[in-house]
Design an enzyme around this catalytic site. Structure first.
Site, PDB file in Angstrom:
ATOM      1  N   LYS A 118      30.505  37.987  65.669  1.00 55.68           N
ATOM      2  CA  LYS A 118      30.846  39.102  64.795  1.00 55.68           C
ATOM      3  C   LYS A 118      30.680  38.659  63.343  1.00 55.68           C
ATOM      4  CE  LYS A 118      34.824  42.221  64.020  1.00 55.68           C
ATOM      5  NZ  LYS A 118      36.194  42.512  64.513  1.00 55.68           N
ATOM      6  N   SER A 199      37.072  46.955  65.962  1.00 58.91           N
ATOM      7  CA  SER A 199      36.035  46.728  64.975  1.00 58.91           C
ATOM      8  C   SER A 199      34.911  45.833  65.487  1.00 58.91           C
ATOM      9  CB  SER A 199      36.658  46.091  63.727  1.00 58.91           C
ATOM     10  OG  SER A 199      37.175  44.799  64.015  1.00 58.91           O
ATOM     11  N   SER A 223      40.836  45.388  68.594  1.00 61.63           N
ATOM     12  CA  SER A 223      39.433  45.284  68.206  1.00 61.63           C
ATOM     13  C   SER A 223      38.586  44.382  69.085  1.00 61.63           C
ATOM     14  CB  SER A 223      39.328  44.839  66.740  1.00 61.63           C
ATOM     15  OG  SER A 223      39.737  45.895  65.898  1.00 61.63           O
TER      16      SER A 223
END
Length: 537
Positions: A118, A199, A223
């Site tokens: 990420k 996210s 997330s």
């Protein structure tokens, strides 16, 4: 609280990534492109690790296969926009790892496996760490976060960075999950107009679409679990502190953690073994036991089932499978939080975000001009046509007004919410009902991406927020699909019960094998039964 466009495709590409439901094509018509993974990219992380070890495939060939697949599925075709940046050194690193193996010097269980991170996780490679914001487009730090160093030590290849909800979905109350100014909107590979959830949306979509052997996400509250469930993969949020947060763009010092997202529980366990640095670290893959459900008392959070009939049906199927594996199921009806809980929970995040982000920004190279949250707010205002194109920055503004972490308000709030989710929450439920884990659905069926209203979520089943705020482990495992969309099953327990939770999830996974491959539907109306029902009679 849930922590949680693309350019138009050609007419041919639109048709190509939907199942063909009309008449057969003319003999000279081109066959539609299939976006289903095949060959090495279709395999799971443990299978790939074995193939690399036996020499059936090289790291270089595997890395090239994933790069080709990213071009086919992420850059063109369905245009998932799940991968934000590719590591320019990935193939060179793969060749070096092949040479090491040839010399009889394998590094570890992940030797030669391409992994995506990420894009809030720092790596020493020539890639910026941006949180999806133009403000950090030049944030090339030359630092490996400890989790990345751990992956490298076990032989992993850092393939690139995944797109995400900008600033890990902590910029606006009207945000769109999976959107960032740098990366655009991540698409859910199961149904392209559906929310990939935030996210860690890019990591979830990339893992589901077979763009890497595994991906790393981060979670503050949902997330990892939410993008894992709606994209149909395994996601594991460890006990906070087991995986170091150093050199990861922060939100919350009390809740943030990184965790693995991949196709199988064993793959997640292998990744976690490499990523973990905390005192409770063990070999999580070696601790997996396919019989661990046999005789285990499991608490069923009936109050967290939600009201969606499809999710409830899959949940009851999952419970039946666990019972068939020998689990003793104990229904738990209550799991309410005290008055004032949600307001204090949000306040804690705003307190900690201001403090931790200011510390992080102060550590960035001088190529980054935004050195404080106040600077970021000004940057976004000055670049509103890109940064604020779809929604505002009210959470930034509210956070910037908070006092520091020495304030009585912060100390009272964090003590209150941790007590509610720890000793009065998960710990109490485990003890009072004499169970080793709690299970519930992991979240809702994904709604449509909505650039007009922002995220509009249906009734939210599950209780992952308890594990997130308590800092306790939470595993989500696929439990099938409903109307073409994945649903997941959550396993939660107390502090440092990471190995036990992974093992229980593994036993469930081996019993059911419920993960579904993405179908790249354009919309729900690609499903024949829905298309028929939508037609005028």
């Amino acid at each position: 609280m849930k922590h949680i466009l693309v350019a138009a495709m050609s007419a041919f590409a639109l048709a190509a990534c939907s199942p063909q439901t009309g008449d057969a094509p003319m003999p000279d018509a081109k066959a539609p492109i299939s976006y289903a993974a095949s060959g090495w990219t279709a395999k799971t992380l443990p299978d790939l690790a074995e193939a690399l070890q036996t020499g059936e495939v090289t790291a270089e060939a595997l890395t090239q296969a994933y790069l080709d697949r990213i071009e086919l599925v992420d850059r063109t075709g369905p245009t998932l926009q799940a991968v934000l940046t590719l590591n320019p050194a990935a193939l060179e690193d793969a060749r070096a790892l092949d040479a090491k193996r040839e010399a009889g010097e394998p590094l570890g269980a992940l030797h030669g496996l391409p992994i995506l991170l990420k894009d809030n996780i720092e790596t020493a490679d020539d890639m910026a760490t941006t949180a999806g914001s133009l403000a950090l487009k030049d944030n090339v730090t030359g630092r490996d976060s400890p989790l990345v160093a751990g992956l490298r030590a076990q032989g992993a290849i850092i393939l690139g960075k995944t797109n995400l909800s900008q600033w890990a979905n902590f910029r606006s109350n009207s945000s769109m999950s999976g959107w960032s100014a740098l990366g655009g909107q991540v698409r859910n590979p199961h149904m392209l107009d559906r929310n990939p959830c935030g996210s860690s949306s890019g990591s979830g979509a990339a893992a589901a679409a077979s763009l890497a052997a595994g991906a790393v996400g981060t979670e503050t509250n949902g997330s990892i679990s939410c993008p894992s469930t709606v994209n149909g993969v395994v996601g594991f949020k460890p006990t906070v502190g087991l995986v170091s947060q150093q050199y990861i763009i922060p939100i919350s010092s009390s809740q943030d953690t990184a965790g693995p997202m991949t196709k199988t529980v064993k793959g997640a366990a292998m990744m976690l073994t490499a990523m973990a640095t905390g005192e409770a670290k063990t070999d999580y893959a070696a601790a997996l036991d396919a019989n661990s459900l046999d005789g285990a008392r499991i608490g069923v959070l009936r109050s967290a089932e939600g009201n969606n009939e499809f999710i409830r049906a899959r949940f009851n199927d999952a419970l039946a499978a666990m019972e068939a594996a020998g689990a003793i199921l104990v229904d738990i009806e209550e799991a309410d939080m005290p008055d004032g809980f949600w307001g204090k929970a949000f306040a804690v995040l705003k307190y900690e975000f201001k403090a931790t982000l200011n510390d992080y920004l102060a550590s960035t190279p001088d190529t980054v001009s935004t050195r404080t949250l106040t600077d970021l707010i000004a940057f976004n205002t000055d670049n509103a046509d890109t940064e604020l194109a779809l929604f505002n920055q009210d959470i930034f503004e509210q956070s910037d007004e908070m006092e520091d972490l020495d304030s009585d308000g912060y100390k009272e709030a964090v003590a209150f919410i941790q007590s509610a989710t720890r000793e009065k929450g998960i710990d109490r439920l485990l003890k009072e009902h004499d169970v080793v884990a709690l299970v519930a659905p992991s979240g809702p069926l994904a709604p449509r991406v909505d650039p007009v209203n922002g995220d509009v979520w249906p009734d939210w089943p599950g209780a992952g927020y308890m594990a997130a705020i308590a800092g306790y482990p939470h595993l989500t495992v696929p439990m099938g699909t409903a109307r073409g969309l994945p649903v997941g099953l959550s396993f939660m327990s107390g502090k440092d019960q990471d190995a036990a939770i992974l093992s229980l999830g593994y036993a469930y996974e081996q019993k059911t094998e419920a993960r579904a491959e993405p179908q790249y539907y354009q919309t729900a109306e690609d499903l024949p039964e829905i298309a028929e029902a939508m037609r005028r009679r």
